[in-house]
Scaffold this active site. Structure first.
Site, short mmCIF file in Angstrom:
data_model
loop_
_atom_site.label_atom_id
_atom_site.label_comp_id
_atom_site.label_asym_id
_atom_site.label_seq_id
_atom_site.Cartn_x
_atom_site.Cartn_y
_atom_site.Cartn_z
N ASP A 144 0.71 -1.21 -0.04
CA ASP A 144 -0.08 -0.13 -0.02
C ASP A 144 0.99 1.26 0.15
O ASP A 144 2.13 1.26 0.34
CB ASP A 144 -0.82 0.17 1.26
CG ASP A 144 -2.08 -0.73 1.07
OD1 ASP A 144 -2.46 -1.11 -0.09
OD2 ASP A 144 -2.72 -1.30 2.08
N LYS B 13 -3.63 3.24 -2.84
CA LYS B 13 -4.57 4.41 -3.30
C LYS B 13 -3.93 5.77 -2.69
O LYS B 13 -3.50 5.76 -1.68
CB LYS B 13 -5.91 4.29 -2.63
CG LYS B 13 -6.47 2.74 -3.23
CD LYS B 13 -7.86 2.58 -2.55
CE LYS B 13 -8.34 1.09 -2.85
NZ LYS B 13 -7.36 0.01 -2.28
N MET C 127 -7.84 8.13 9.51
CA MET C 127 -7.89 8.57 8.14
C MET C 127 -9.16 9.85 7.86
O MET C 127 -9.81 9.91 7.46
CB MET C 127 -8.60 7.49 7.09
CG MET C 127 -7.65 6.36 7.13
SD MET C 127 -8.60 4.84 5.87
CE MET C 127 -9.57 4.27 6.93
#
Lengths: 257, 257
Positions: A35, A56, A168
């Site tokens: 990631d 991402k 997040m």
């Protein structure tokens, strides 16, 4: 020989916080899919593997979840030892469950190697214990990237009964604070934001819930992963004697100066 | 030279789930103070240290928290490299915060080395992800040893909005289930109990919240640490193909048979 996939939690960043099994799986891996926020020092533990970035990142095209699952299946069917390396723990907002289901559906054997979650470690590295006797007997962990996701969860938490950790959620901090205030959390509730907890650029802000919407981030650190803590524990600051703000107590390099 | 204390999370049991830094601190430790449930394989990583068991076990006298803190301070003042080894993570019901404050008050330099928490890893090792896209976007972690502690927390959680993980709550499972039912959690809510998640004697029960009070534990496993999961994720069972009940998917040794 049949291939095998290890879904490995990389921990909060610092390669010292990877598990021993995670390190062993990297050492023997043929293929690593990792990631965006995985630390280069962790990747360096897989020197002989083919390494693919599938993470991402805001504003850039990324490999879709389905494509990642296809890559895992294809590599395993080719007989490879595959490591799927995820930030923190694979099952704490890591979509590890989806990948496990895809592997099972494809008949690919796999294992899960849990990791140190940033939900606990990021506050700890800033001197904040998510539980503390007499202060907090529980904590909740929520993903803060989208109001549709965090809204119903926050609405269901009675004010002040536990420590709240939001991962997040830096970009949504104003919306999160507003939702908590509307739910009845006091303006004076201690809050903290830890940016880049396990790296060189660690930055900790402490204040009140009411201050969170107006908080300006240091411009050079807006790219760092952030962990938000709301609740009485956010006012704690467990620091080693002689440590400085740049060397918080809980960091591994916090030695007396 | 001045001594130094490392508050180290040992992880859920299995020595492979200790962090690399935790292992390094054990390797160089002069003194290790460890809790009751720390696995012998983890302790074996500190072959040259003086090792002291200071854990609490039901029915036996234990070293008081204040006495542990005095031992840490005394050893550090004698110039020792001291490891305080705790199950899971030091700040997840580990009283690590109290020990950090005691060390700071005594002027003893220290660090915190986070660990893999059983709150996430025990469910994972039984095939249960605490978060799962479309099923659960958050989780709460509560200590279940005393109703005075878990009662107000459970009363503050709206039914079904997150996954609930209860540590140290096996003995109180009937009271916990009753409190959740009174709060409005449905009788049909999936529930799971994982005993001894990372050891040889792992045992997983799955059922409904309403079944929890009547649950009989296997007599040979009542001494094992238990993790209770309540919520939709408890119905998931992420298993590697070809794995058996005795070799759940998420265990490190789950290879095709």
């Amino acid at each position: 020989p049949p291939g095998f996939v290890s879904l490995v939690g990389a921990g909060p960043g610092d390669a010292g916080l990877l598990t021993r099994r995670g390190a062993e799986r990297l050492r023997t891996a043929d293929v690593v899919l990792y990631d965006a926020l995985v630390d280069p020092a962790v990747l360096a533990l897989a020197p002989s593997a083919h390494r693919f970035h599938v993470g991402k990142r805001a504003g850039r095209p990324s490999v879709s979840q389905r494509a990642i699952e296809r890559l895992l299946v294809r590599a395993a069917r080719a007989g490879k030892r595959v490591v799927r390396l995820k930030c923190g723990d694979p099952f704490v907002f890591g979509r590890g469950g989806e990948e496990a289901l895809a592997l099972a559906a494809a008949g690919v054997p796999f294992e899960v190697v849990p990791g140190v979650s940033s939900a606990v470690a990021a506050p700890a590295l800033a001197g904040i214990p998510v539980t503390h006797r007499g202060t907090s007997a529980a904590f909740a962990v929520v993903a803060g990237h989208a109001e549709a996701s965090y809204g119903p969860v926050l609405d269901g938490l009675a004010p002040g009964t536990l420590s709240l950790v939001v991962l997040m959620g830096v970009g949504e901090r104003a919306g999160i604070a507003a939702r908590l205030r509307a739910r009845g959390w006091a303006a004076e509730t201690p809050a903290a934001l830890v940016l880049g907890a396990s790296g060189e650029l660690v930055h900790t802000w402490r204040g009140r819930l009411a201050d969170l919407p107006g908080l300006a981030l240091p411009p050079d650190r807006t790219h760092l992963p952030g962990t938000l803590v709301v609740g009485a524990v956010a006012a704690l600051s467990l620091r080693s004697p002689h440590s400085t703000e740049a060397q918080p107590a809980a960091r591994a390099d916090a030695r007396p100066t």
